[in-house]
Design a protein around this motif. Structure first.
Motif, PDB file in Angstrom:
ATOM      1  N   LEU A 296       0.851  -1.185   0.000  1.00 33.51           N
ATOM      2  CA  LEU A 296       0.000   0.000   0.000  1.00 33.51           C
ATOM      3  C   LEU A 296       0.884   1.231   0.000  1.00 33.51           C
ATOM      4  N   TRP A 297       0.296   2.336  -0.440  1.00 33.96           N
ATOM      5  CA  TRP A 297       0.958   3.642  -0.375  1.00 33.96           C
ATOM      6  C   TRP A 297       0.145   4.554   0.530  1.00 33.96           C
ATOM      7  N   THR A 298       0.836   5.300   1.369  1.00 30.66           N
ATOM      8  CA  THR A 298       0.175   6.276   2.224  1.00 30.66           C
ATOM      9  C   THR A 298       1.126   7.457   2.399  1.00 30.66           C
ATOM     10  N   VAL A 299       0.754   8.407   3.241  1.00 33.63           N
ATOM     11  CA  VAL A 299       1.634   9.531   3.561  1.00 33.63           C
ATOM     12  C   VAL A 299       1.894   9.534   5.056  1.00 33.63           C
ATOM     13  N   SER A 300       3.013  10.068   5.459  1.00 35.16           N
ATOM     14  CA  SER A 300       3.445  10.001   6.859  1.00 35.16           C
ATOM     15  C   SER A 300       2.468  10.691   7.804  1.00 35.16           C
ATOM     16  N   ALA A 301       1.680  11.647   7.272  1.00 31.98           N
ATOM     17  CA  ALA A 301       0.736  12.376   8.133  1.00 31.98           C
ATOM     18  C   ALA A 301      -0.457  11.529   8.554  1.00 31.98           C
ATOM     19  N   GLN A 302      -0.695  10.411   7.893  1.00 37.30           N
ATOM     20  CA  GLN A 302      -1.825   9.535   8.222  1.00 37.30           C
ATOM     21  C   GLN A 302      -1.462   8.672   9.434  1.00 37.30           C
ATOM     22  N   GLU A 303      -1.308   9.299  10.575  1.00 37.59           N
ATOM     23  CA  GLU A 303      -0.751   8.625  11.741  1.00 37.59           C
ATOM     24  C   GLU A 303      -1.642   7.495  12.248  1.00 37.59           C
ATOM     25  N   THR A 304      -2.947   7.729  12.319  1.00 32.91           N
ATOM     26  CA  THR A 304      -3.842   6.704  12.840  1.00 32.91           C
ATOM     27  C   THR A 304      -3.842   5.470  11.947  1.00 32.91           C
TER      28      THR A 304
ATOM     29  N   GLN B 146       9.789   1.775   1.477  1.00 30.87           N
ATOM     30  CA  GLN B 146      10.221   2.823   0.546  1.00 30.87           C
ATOM     31  C   GLN B 146       9.572   4.148   0.934  1.00 30.87           C
ATOM     32  N   THR B 147      10.293   5.235   0.779  1.00 34.81           N
ATOM     33  CA  THR B 147       9.740   6.572   1.017  1.00 34.81           C
ATOM     34  C   THR B 147      10.171   7.498  -0.118  1.00 34.81           C
ATOM     35  N   SER B 148       9.344   8.508  -0.374  1.00 37.90           N
ATOM     36  CA  SER B 148       9.688   9.496  -1.404  1.00 37.90           C
ATOM     37  C   SER B 148       8.903  10.775  -1.154  1.00 37.90           C
ATOM     38  N   LYS B 149       9.514  11.899  -1.464  1.00 40.04           N
ATOM     39  CA  LYS B 149       8.854  13.182  -1.301  1.00 40.04           C
ATOM     40  C   LYS B 149       7.962  13.461  -2.512  1.00 40.04           C
TER      41      LYS B 149
ATOM     42  N   GLU C 194       5.382  16.642  -4.064  1.00 38.10           N
ATOM     43  CA  GLU C 194       4.861  17.998  -3.947  1.00 38.10           C
ATOM     44  C   GLU C 194       3.729  18.262  -4.932  1.00 38.10           C
ATOM     45  N   ASP C 195       3.138  17.181  -5.450  1.00 40.01           N
ATOM     46  CA  ASP C 195       2.105  17.319  -6.477  1.00 40.01           C
ATOM     47  C   ASP C 195       0.689  17.417  -5.932  1.00 40.01           C
ATOM     48  N   TRP C 196       0.483  17.113  -4.668  1.00 41.35           N
ATOM     49  CA  TRP C 196      -0.887  17.017  -4.145  1.00 41.35           C
ATOM     50  C   TRP C 196      -1.451  18.350  -3.652  1.00 41.35           C
ATOM     51  N   GLY C 197      -0.625  19.369  -3.541  1.00 39.85           N
ATOM     52  CA  GLY C 197      -1.088  20.664  -3.034  1.00 39.85           C
ATOM     53  C   GLY C 197      -0.267  21.124  -1.864  1.00 39.85           C
ATOM     54  N   VAL C 198       0.302  20.172  -1.110  1.00 37.71           N
ATOM     55  CA  VAL C 198       1.245  20.444  -0.024  1.00 37.71           C
ATOM     56  C   VAL C 198       2.338  19.378  -0.096  1.00 37.71           C
ATOM     57  N   PRO C 199       3.546  19.694   0.344  1.00 36.04           N
ATOM     58  CA  PRO C 199       4.608  18.678   0.334  1.00 36.04           C
ATOM     59  C   PRO C 199       4.269  17.540   1.303  1.00 36.04           C
ATOM     60  N   VAL C 200       4.459  16.299   0.862  1.00 38.99           N
ATOM     61  CA  VAL C 200       4.201  15.145   1.726  1.00 38.99           C
ATOM     62  C   VAL C 200       5.324  14.135   1.561  1.00 38.99           C
ATOM     63  N   LEU C 201       5.446  13.277   2.554  1.00 36.61           N
ATOM     64  CA  LEU C 201       6.366  12.157   2.473  1.00 36.61           C
ATOM     65  C   LEU C 201       5.534  10.903   2.221  1.00 36.61           C
ATOM     66  N   GLU C 202       5.633  10.361   1.019  1.00 38.01           N
ATOM     67  CA  GLU C 202       4.905   9.142   0.684  1.00 38.01           C
ATOM     68  C   GLU C 202       5.663   7.928   1.212  1.00 38.01           C
ATOM     69  N   GLU C 203       4.907   6.929   1.624  1.00 42.25           N
ATOM     70  CA  GLU C 203       5.489   5.708   2.179  1.00 42.25           C
ATOM     71  C   GLU C 203       4.880   4.483   1.522  1.00 42.25           C
ATOM     72  N   LYS C 204       5.720   3.539   1.186  1.00 39.60           N
ATOM     73  CA  LYS C 204       5.228   2.246   0.699  1.00 39.60           C
ATOM     74  C   LYS C 204       5.365   1.246   1.837  1.00 39.60           C
ATOM     75  N   TRP C 205       4.263   0.576   2.169  1.00 42.95           N
ATOM     76  CA  TRP C 205       4.229  -0.440   3.211  1.00 42.95           C
ATOM     77  C   TRP C 205       3.949  -1.793   2.553  1.00 42.95           C
ATOM     78  N   GLU C 206       4.610  -2.838   3.042  1.00 45.42           N
ATOM     79  CA  GLU C 206       4.433  -4.159   2.432  1.00 45.42           C
ATOM     80  C   GLU C 206       4.248  -5.247   3.493  1.00 45.42           C
ATOM     81  N   LEU C 207       3.544  -6.306   3.085  1.00 45.10           N
ATOM     82  CA  LEU C 207       3.241  -7.418   3.987  1.00 45.10           C
ATOM     83  C   LEU C 207       3.255  -8.721   3.209  1.00 45.10           C
TER      84      LEU C 207
END
Length: 305
Positions: A263-271, A285-288, A290-303
């Motif tokens: 899955l992909w999410t952003v670091s701000a989605q704490e809950t 994996q993580t990557s910055k 800036e396309d969504w309207g505010v800068p975010v840190l995207e995260e890839k989570w795997e299971l």
């Protein structure tokens, strides 16, 4: 444990106390020229493209004649439009105009700012205790009074899934760019157009008969699935509903013999990140971005299953 009458008395006393607090908070809305009920109507309309007066009356427990007057008032002020439902000629669908959405976000921000100012009088530990206590109260009173069910999606749910994610991400994460909006809409529609019930699923969580959350699984390769479109209405967070949605999706993956999920999410989605971690997902994996309207840190989570 207290005697039941003591518990009943405590609950009634808390209800009176909290009603007084709400009165102070609601005054902030009233200062805008709109009542709390009117603000709630705008909120409900903003949640979906397909909204009717009957749905509003049912979800908000508002008298039909009063609702009719509010809708007429909003229409005269250019806050909403009404048009005949394409699926049922007996109903008129209601949508917020651009001006209506602007007002909704203004009222929402007013309330957020006032509560934020209220919390500044408390230190971090006191704020944490309020947060924990409220989640506990919501959890057990919801168990006592509400009905939560999870079901497969139907065609009418597609607009809800798109509209609520656009609205929630705009109000909570400030995602406003057209790139983000097109990305979300295109992704959901691609899932629906290529939907294979043997490989894909999308579940809708219902709260007292109304859509209140979603989760989806899409196939990428024969043994790999992507976990997507996971969200809950704010009033249901912390009640265990997110766990139920996630378990449903993961069980689907096991039944279909998937070996790997990402899955992909952003670091701000704490809950949500806590749920992912508890389910066994790990960040790979993580990557910055800036396309969504505010800068975010995207995260890839795997299971691995």
């Amino acid at each position: 444990m207290k005697e039941k009458i003591d518990l009943i008395t405590e609950i009634r006393g808390f209800n009176r106390f909290y009603t007084n607090i709400l009165g102070l908070l609601d005054q902030h809305i009233l200062d805008s020229g709109y009542s709390l009920t009117e603000a709630r109507v705008l909120f409900e309309i903003s949640k979906t493209e397909r909204c009717t007066a009957n749905q509003l009356c049912s979800s908000l427990k508002v008298d039909r004649s009063y609702m009719s007057r509010m809708i007429t008032k909003f229409e005269k002020r250019g806050l909403l439009t009404r048009h005949q439902s394409p699926t049922d000629n007996r109903h008129m669908e209601i949508r917020l105009t651009e001006e209506g959405m602007k007002l909704f976000h203004e009222l929402n921000n007013r309330s957020n700012r006032q509560i934020g100012e209220l919390l500044t009088k408390l230190d971090d530990e006191q704020q944490k205790k309020i947060w924990e206590a409220m989640r506990t109260i919501k959890k057990y009173l919801t168990v006592a009074t509400s009905n939560i069910e999870i079901r497969p999606y139907i065609e009418d749910d597609v607009e809800y899934v798109i509209d609520r994610q656009l609205s929630l991400y705009e109000s909570e994460r400030h995602f406003t760019s057209e790139i983000w909006k097109k990305y979300l809409v295109k992704g959901v529609m691609a899932l629906i157009e290529k939907f294979n019930p043997e490989k894909d699923c999308m579940y809708i969580l219902e709260f007292n008969g109304n859509p209140a959350g979603c989760v989806a699984i899409t196939h990428t390769r024969d043994d790999t699935a992507q976990f997507r479109y996971f969200f809950l209405e704010p009033e249901l967070r912390g009640l265990g509903a997110g766990h139920k949605l996630m378990d449903m999706a993961l069980n689907f993956c096991r039944e279909k013999n998937y070996k790997h999920i990402f899955l992909w999410t952003v670091s701000a989605q704490e809950t949500a990140r806590v749920l992912y971690k508890n389910a066994g997902f790990e960040i790979t994996q993580t990557s910055k971005n800036e396309d969504w309207g505010v800068p975010v840190l995207e995260e890839k989570w795997e299971l691995d299953l």
